[in-house]
Design a protein around this motif. Sequence first.
Motif, PDB file in Angstrom:
ATOM      1  N   ARG A   1      61.589  -3.210  -8.854  1.00  0.00           N
ATOM      2  CA  ARG A   1      62.108  -1.924  -9.306  1.00  0.00           C
ATOM      3  C   ARG A   1      61.453  -0.744  -8.599  1.00  0.00           C
ATOM      4  N   SER A   2      60.389  -0.999  -7.876  1.00  0.00           N
ATOM      5  CA  SER A   2      59.695   0.085  -7.173  1.00  0.00           C
ATOM      6  C   SER A   2      60.325   0.401  -5.828  1.00  0.00           C
ATOM      7  N   ARG A   3      61.291  -0.401  -5.384  1.00  0.00           N
ATOM      8  CA  ARG A   3      61.747  -0.329  -3.990  1.00  0.00           C
ATOM      9  C   ARG A   3      62.316   1.024  -3.599  1.00  0.00           C
ATOM     10  N   SER A   4      62.872   1.772  -4.535  1.00  0.00           N
ATOM     11  CA  SER A   4      63.473   3.061  -4.175  1.00  0.00           C
ATOM     12  C   SER A   4      62.538   4.247  -4.424  1.00  0.00           C
ATOM     13  N   ALA A   5      61.302   3.985  -4.815  1.00  0.00           N
ATOM     14  CA  ALA A   5      60.370   5.067  -5.139  1.00  0.00           C
ATOM     15  C   ALA A   5      59.951   5.861  -3.902  1.00  0.00           C
ATOM     16  N   LYS A   6      59.805   7.173  -4.079  1.00  0.00           N
ATOM     17  CA  LYS A   6      59.308   8.054  -3.024  1.00  0.00           C
ATOM     18  C   LYS A   6      58.305   9.020  -3.644  1.00  0.00           C
ATOM     19  N   LEU A   7      57.145   9.119  -3.000  1.00  0.00           N
ATOM     20  CA  LEU A   7      56.085  10.010  -3.483  1.00  0.00           C
ATOM     21  C   LEU A   7      55.949  11.219  -2.556  1.00  0.00           C
ATOM     22  N   ARG A   8      56.013  12.407  -3.128  1.00  0.00           N
ATOM     23  CA  ARG A   8      55.771  13.635  -2.380  1.00  0.00           C
ATOM     24  C   ARG A   8      54.650  14.423  -3.083  1.00  0.00           C
ATOM     25  N   VAL A   9      53.776  15.045  -2.294  1.00  0.00           N
ATOM     26  CA  VAL A   9      52.617  15.758  -2.843  1.00  0.00           C
ATOM     27  C   VAL A   9      52.504  17.137  -2.199  1.00  0.00           C
ATOM     28  N   PHE A  10      52.195  18.127  -3.035  1.00  0.00           N
ATOM     29  CA  PHE A  10      52.031  19.509  -2.576  1.00  0.00           C
ATOM     30  C   PHE A  10      50.692  20.047  -3.055  1.00  0.00           C
ATOM     31  N   GLU A  11      50.012  20.829  -2.215  1.00  0.00           N
ATOM     32  CA  GLU A  11      48.735  21.447  -2.588  1.00  0.00           C
ATOM     33  C   GLU A  11      48.862  22.956  -2.623  1.00  0.00           C
ATOM     34  N   LYS A  12      48.441  23.538  -3.723  1.00  0.00           N
ATOM     35  CA  LYS A  12      48.506  24.986  -3.899  1.00  0.00           C
ATOM     36  C   LYS A  12      47.324  25.665  -3.209  1.00  0.00           C
ATOM     37  N   ILE A  13      47.606  26.780  -2.563  1.00  0.00           N
ATOM     38  CA  ILE A  13      46.520  27.551  -1.926  1.00  0.00           C
ATOM     39  C   ILE A  13      46.531  28.988  -2.434  1.00  0.00           C
TER      40      ILE A  13
ATOM     41  N   ALA B   1      56.391   5.556   0.482  1.00  0.00           N
ATOM     42  CA  ALA B   1      57.176   4.520  -0.200  1.00  0.00           C
ATOM     43  C   ALA B   1      56.299   3.302  -0.458  1.00  0.00           C
ATOM     44  N   PRO B   2      56.666   2.467  -1.410  1.00  0.00           N
ATOM     45  CA  PRO B   2      55.890   1.251  -1.686  1.00  0.00           C
ATOM     46  C   PRO B   2      55.919   0.303  -0.485  1.00  0.00           C
ATOM     47  N   GLY B   3      54.844  -0.444  -0.310  1.00  0.00           N
ATOM     48  CA  GLY B   3      54.796  -1.445   0.735  1.00  0.00           C
ATOM     49  C   GLY B   3      55.481  -2.726   0.299  1.00  0.00           C
ATOM     50  N   ASP B   4      55.613  -3.642   1.220  1.00  0.00           N
ATOM     51  CA  ASP B   4      56.300  -4.903   0.935  1.00  0.00           C
ATOM     52  C   ASP B   4      55.635  -5.669  -0.211  1.00  0.00           C
ATOM     53  N   GLU B   5      54.304  -5.633  -0.257  1.00  0.00           N
ATOM     54  CA  GLU B   5      53.590  -6.373  -1.307  1.00  0.00           C
ATOM     55  C   GLU B   5      53.920  -5.824  -2.689  1.00  0.00           C
ATOM     56  N   GLU B   6      53.951  -4.486  -2.821  1.00  0.00           N
ATOM     57  CA  GLU B   6      54.268  -3.896  -4.119  1.00  0.00           C
ATOM     58  C   GLU B   6      55.718  -4.180  -4.501  1.00  0.00           C
ATOM     59  N   ILE B   7      56.620  -4.106  -3.543  1.00  0.00           N
ATOM     60  CA  ILE B   7      58.033  -4.376  -3.837  1.00  0.00           C
ATOM     61  C   ILE B   7      58.228  -5.827  -4.262  1.00  0.00           C
ATOM     62  N   ASP B   8      57.501  -6.743  -3.635  1.00  0.00           N
ATOM     63  CA  ASP B   8      57.588  -8.154  -4.026  1.00  0.00           C
ATOM     64  C   ASP B   8      57.117  -8.344  -5.465  1.00  0.00           C
ATOM     65  N   MET B   9      56.058  -7.635  -5.843  1.00  0.00           N
ATOM     66  CA  MET B   9      55.504  -7.755  -7.191  1.00  0.00           C
ATOM     67  C   MET B   9      56.342  -7.004  -8.220  1.00  0.00           C
ATOM     68  N   ASN B  10      56.971  -5.920  -7.788  1.00  0.00           N
ATOM     69  CA  ASN B  10      57.748  -5.073  -8.693  1.00  0.00           C
ATOM     70  C   ASN B  10      58.995  -4.569  -7.966  1.00  0.00           C
TER      71      ASN B  10
END
Length: 304
Positions: free
Chosen positions: A292-304, A281-290
Amino acid sequence: MTDNNRQAGFFHKTVLLKETIDLLKVKPEKHYVDGTLGGGGHTGEILERGGKVLSIDLDQDALDYSETDLRFKIKDLRIGENLILVQGNFKDIEKIVKENEFDPVAGVLVDLGVSSHQIDEGERGFSFMNLGPLDMRMDRNLNVKAGDLVNILTKGELYELFNKLGEDYHAKAIASAIVSARQVKKIETTWELSEIVRKVVRSSGGKINPATKVFQALRIAINDELNSLRDFLPRALDVIEEGGRIAIISFHSLEDRIVKNEFKKWAEIGKGIIVTKKPIAPGDEEIDMNPRSRSAKLRVFEKI
């Protein structure tokens, strides 16, 4: 590294920029697909790190803006060589990659949020904050607009829409209020709809506007967003090479749940590993600057 002043500020403030590109493990001359170009922030960062990018967006405004903006920012930009721009839906990633001879693909990313430009442009009708027609089409070639649903769907259909896609506790009351209001006058603008919802859901003074979930539900329905995501995920896995990664930024629980469950299923059947055991999730600094980012969630998958 692209700084915040270079992040397509007019069109879209890129969310989780460094985290996303770092986790994609971008390497020079490798191929990457940005399924949601937006203001070009993620695409620009991949180009800065030497990657080649195939960028897709439903919104022609995004393509036009980002092409001009990236030409200004990226010294070695070569449209058609290290950057290919395509109007389309990311769910068609396999077809688009094949048509543009962009194999093999080392990484794919999508940012499922609505761009700041779309929200702030009243004529696009995405936001209750700006006066405009009830449109909400990301692809303006679509025939059905949000206003069509508001004025045509039955009370029961509106309830199902707001309950399932908006997860709105007040769905039944809002559906009833809309049907009553349109018997007097067709509901045509964002402000008219927002006012109807506000009268049903008295604001508690919190940060979330009472109309938020209703507008979310309509936008998801008009653009068929959840089905597009469901179609996209297995196709993205197919197009990336072994060791390639898929990065998904979601903004509400319906999207995140689909991504989480799909990644879990892939891991269980041995197709790869979940890189992000918990969403980033975005940190406090990014949320303060933007904000609209407060609800963002990043998920990453690697194929093998």
